[in-house]
Design a protein around this motif. Structure first.
Motif: not given
Length: 186
Positions: A72-92
């Motif tokens: 159940x993994x795609x390149x996009x979902x695996x990228x989300x695990x490796x690279x911090x997203x802006x939303x995650x940064x803002x939420x964090x």
């Protein structure tokens, strides 16, 4: 494009060769990373605006591809695990700010409670001092009363002794006089 490494940066052709993929696939991976991070300038660029890659970028791409092969993994979902997203940064950052604010509130509350406790301790210490002074005064009064009582007892004992002596003397004197009828015998 130059095949020479510039400041340890790899050209797209060199990076694609290291990864064992085509330059087009590398471009696809790079776009996924830029979308995930919401940063179109995530990778450094040369004067021709071509992306340049670090050895860390190559390692991250390898990890992203490896994760994408999971269930159940795609390149996009695996990228989300490796690279911090802006939303995650803002939420964090928002969470961190909320937590910091909450900690400041807790600290203020604890300091206030501590001041109240210090005041209570101070009041109790004063009350204890007052109680000790009152106890000392009562002890002095008690000692005085004991002394007065002892003196009274001594005076009472002496007075009783004198009363007894007087009665005995009266009795003895009465015996010397004899009974009233002895006066007529005489």
């Amino acid at each position: 494009m130059s095949k020479v490494k510039t400041n340890n940066l790899l050209t797209p052709a060199q990076a694609a060769k290291d990864l064992g993929i085509s330059v087009a696939t590398l471009r696809k991976y790079s776009l996924i990373v830029e979308r995930t991070t919401k940063n179109g300038q995530y990778f450094e660029r040369n004067s021709q605006n071509n992306r340049l890659y670090t050895s860390k970028n190559i390692e991250d791409f390898k990890e992203m591809v490896k994760l994408s092969h999971g269930p159940k993994m795609t390149l996009e979902t695996s990228a989300m695990q490796i690279y911090p997203t802006a939303e995650v940064k803002e939420t964090t950052e928002a969470k961190d700010n909320d937590e910091i604010s909450e900690l400041h509130t807790t600290i203020d509350k604890l300091e206030s409670e501590n001041k109240k406790r210090e005041l209570t301790i101070s009041e109790l210490q004063q009350e204890l001092t007052d109680t000790q002074k009152a106890k000392e005064q009562l002890q002095v009064e008690l000692d005085t009363l004991k002394q007065q009582a002892e003196e009274k007892v001594e005076n009472t004992d002496e007075h009783q002794d004198e009363n007894i002596k007087e009665r005995v003397n009266e009795k003895v004197n009465d015996d010397k006089k004899g009974h009233w009828w002895n006066r007529f015998r005489g």
